[in-house]
Design a protein around this motif. Sequence first.
Motif, PDB file in Angstrom:
ATOM      1  N   THR A 163       0.850  -1.188   0.000  1.00  0.00           N
ATOM      2  CA  THR A 163       0.000   0.000   0.000  1.00  0.00           C
ATOM      3  C   THR A 163       0.889   1.243   0.000  1.00  0.00           C
ATOM      4  N   GLY A 164       1.860   1.222   0.896  1.00  0.00           N
ATOM      5  CA  GLY A 164       2.855   2.289   0.951  1.00  0.00           C
ATOM      6  C   GLY A 164       4.224   1.728   0.638  1.00  0.00           C
ATOM      7  N   MET A 201      -0.832   2.079  -3.428  1.00  0.00           N
ATOM      8  CA  MET A 201      -2.014   2.914  -3.196  1.00  0.00           C
ATOM      9  C   MET A 201      -2.171   3.978  -4.287  1.00  0.00           C
ATOM     10  N   SER A 212      -0.630  -4.517 -13.181  1.00  0.00           N
ATOM     11  CA  SER A 212       0.001  -5.834 -13.293  1.00  0.00           C
ATOM     12  C   SER A 212      -0.630  -6.645 -14.416  1.00  0.00           C
TER      13      SER A 212
HETATM   14  P1  ADP Z   1      -0.224  -3.804   2.982  1.00  0.00           P
HETATM   15  O1  ADP Z   1       0.604  -2.747   2.362  1.00  0.00           O
HETATM   16  O2  ADP Z   1      -1.478  -3.267   3.611  1.00  0.00           O
HETATM   17  O3  ADP Z   1       0.541  -4.679   3.919  1.00  0.00           O
HETATM   18  P2  ADP Z   1      -0.132  -5.298   0.470  1.00  0.00           P
HETATM   19  O4  ADP Z   1       1.317  -5.541   0.565  1.00  0.00           O
HETATM   20  O5  ADP Z   1      -0.988  -6.441   0.056  1.00  0.00           O
HETATM   21  O6  ADP Z   1      -0.780  -4.776   1.805  1.00  0.00           O
HETATM   22  O7  ADP Z   1      -0.343  -4.116  -0.567  1.00  0.00           O
HETATM   23  C1  ADP Z   1      -1.604  -3.706  -0.982  1.00  0.00           C
HETATM   24  C2  ADP Z   1      -1.447  -2.741  -2.138  1.00  0.00           C
HETATM   25  O8  ADP Z   1      -0.918  -3.429  -3.268  1.00  0.00           O
HETATM   26  C3  ADP Z   1      -2.737  -2.101  -2.584  1.00  0.00           C
HETATM   27  O9  ADP Z   1      -2.481  -0.721  -2.789  1.00  0.00           O
HETATM   28  C4  ADP Z   1      -3.055  -2.761  -3.911  1.00  0.00           C
HETATM   29  O10 ADP Z   1      -3.608  -1.832  -4.796  1.00  0.00           O
HETATM   30  C5  ADP Z   1      -1.713  -3.191  -4.412  1.00  0.00           C
HETATM   31  N1  ADP Z   1      -1.801  -4.443  -5.161  1.00  0.00           N
HETATM   32  C6  ADP Z   1      -2.470  -5.566  -4.818  1.00  0.00           C
HETATM   33  N2  ADP Z   1      -2.337  -6.520  -5.757  1.00  0.00           N
HETATM   34  C7  ADP Z   1      -1.555  -5.979  -6.732  1.00  0.00           C
HETATM   35  C8  ADP Z   1      -1.062  -6.446  -7.985  1.00  0.00           C
HETATM   36  N3  ADP Z   1      -1.358  -7.663  -8.438  1.00  0.00           N
HETATM   37  N4  ADP Z   1      -0.287  -5.616  -8.707  1.00  0.00           N
HETATM   38  C9  ADP Z   1      -0.007  -4.377  -8.272  1.00  0.00           C
HETATM   39  N5  ADP Z   1      -0.441  -3.869  -7.118  1.00  0.00           N
HETATM   40  C10 ADP Z   1      -1.214  -4.646  -6.351  1.00  0.00           C
END
Ligand code: ADP
Length: 530
Positions: A235-236, A307, A363
């Motif tokens: 996310t970040g 994000m 992706s």
């Molecule tokens: P967190 O940061 O809350 O621990 P994640 O590592 O799963 O959670 O990251 C979530 C973020 O990754 C979200 O912003 C989502 O839009 C993005 N995301 C999820 N799946 C994909 C993907 N297949 N390709 C690119 N970005 C993704």
Amino acid sequence: MALAAETQSIVNQFEYTDDDVNKGVKEFLRQMAEGLEKDGTSLSQIPTYVTGVPNGTEKGLYMAVDLGGTNFRVCSVKLNGDGTFNITSDKVAVPKALMVAKTAEELFAFLALQIKKFLEKHHGDHFEAHIRRRMTVSSPEGYKDENVFRMGFTFSFPVQQMGINKGTLIRWTKGFDIQDAVGKDVCALLQQEIDKLHLPVKVAALVNDTVGTLMAHSYGAPGSHGAVLGAIFGTGTNGAYVEKLSNVKKPMVGEYDTSTGEMVINTEWGSFDNQLNVLPNTPWDVVLDKQSVNPGFQMYEKRVSGMFLGEILRLVILDLLKNPDVSFLKDDNSSTNDLRSTTDIAETSSIFQQWGVDSSILSVAAGDHTPALTLLRKGLDDNLQIHAAAYEDAQAIKSVADAIGRRAARLAAVAIAAIVLQTGKLNDPAHKDEPIDVGVDGSLVEHYPYFREMIHEALSIVDGIGKEGAKRIRIGLAEDGSGVGAALIALVAAGMEKNTTDAEEILGELRSTAKAQAAASVDDEKATSD
Ligand code: ADP
Ligand code: MG
């Protein structure tokens, strides 16, 4: 042809050249040094009080909990001492009402209760023995310290860390709002509730997810030196790395072990170059920032992490839709469109809502090598209610999405390159020809096709790294960072708490006995298999 030409001009604006990468790295190094000297700089460079990384020989049973945005995860981690581990974990959604509870106690009592349930379910023997001892032993504590689980607490909200298991909440984010907790030590809040339930658990360490990633990767990555950097691209984005203690010039308030000469630093690199000295700034970056809740902050993160990438793409798509000079998603420029269908964007399409486009569509675009871009067109249909997009439309979206993704990966390389250079490991004779490990975690780096390959390509053109240097930098996914990493930090903390002399020796000892233990365990195996 107008659409193709317009698309190309947009793609060009996302171009982040080799020269840009090198300028970025120099500025990143400068802002890192600045953050080590004083507070209030764009890179916060927060000392974590973790003074060494594991090497895979660590052993024991530890607990870890992770309070993220939505879930509370409880695990126990058995470190086997050979780079492997067994993890048992349960996850529960945090009730919405508790996120905005009146008192901190309400939330933390809920968390402690989940720990109790976990212990009863997965460690029943240990738990009952502990309760029995409490009932029969005459001393009021009723238990021996060594029977108490050490627990790492991953807490993904901004805290001012004061020691390895001490940190005050600066503010809530992600929908939490319990004013009573702000300014309080979150480890103490959790410990109080654990003690009320008489659980055999001590909150031994407060953990940031980047540090967990660094620790987990050091434990699991093959090779004896440990990782130099743990990085999140989810996310970040953020990173934690191993810095020489002598480089940390600003004062540190808490106690820490000085024997390793190292300190893990949480860079908070999402806010790299908030002043935009070197970061690229397209018209779409400007709009995204202006419409965000924190304009002028997290400027690097707004160009790199999950994000935001979907939102940048969304803003470009809206501009293309409004542009009278190009025919985009209008069905009249199609050569290969299905004759019986017309392109149509639902009025309720999330393309018209801020944050409506998830980065995962990038992706899909990057991974679509079908001649007619079938996968992307299906993705547009399923996720964004853009029905029957023409091949040319999909081609335009793919080009822009790829440009945004490629810029993000090359910007990610800026941070990684700067930190590798900062550690000096490439020219350290003790590391000659050895790999330099970087542990990464997060959905973006995990799922975006070729993200790590693009990072590597950019690393190879950085002054001071080059092709040969880039070959030595191994970027690996850190397995289960928040569980294993937090357990490892609990282990380090448990060593530190025994007494101060022990504290100074524990990591040095871990290191020096590492090779001997590894050799011994090989012998053991031989002996038993003989
Ligand atoms: P967190 O940061 O809350 O621990 P994640 O590592 O799963 O959670 O990251 C979530 C973020 O990754 C979200 O912003 C989502 O839009 C993005 N995301 C999820 N799946 C994909 C993907 N297949 N390709 C690119 N970005 C993704
Ligand atoms: Mg995460």
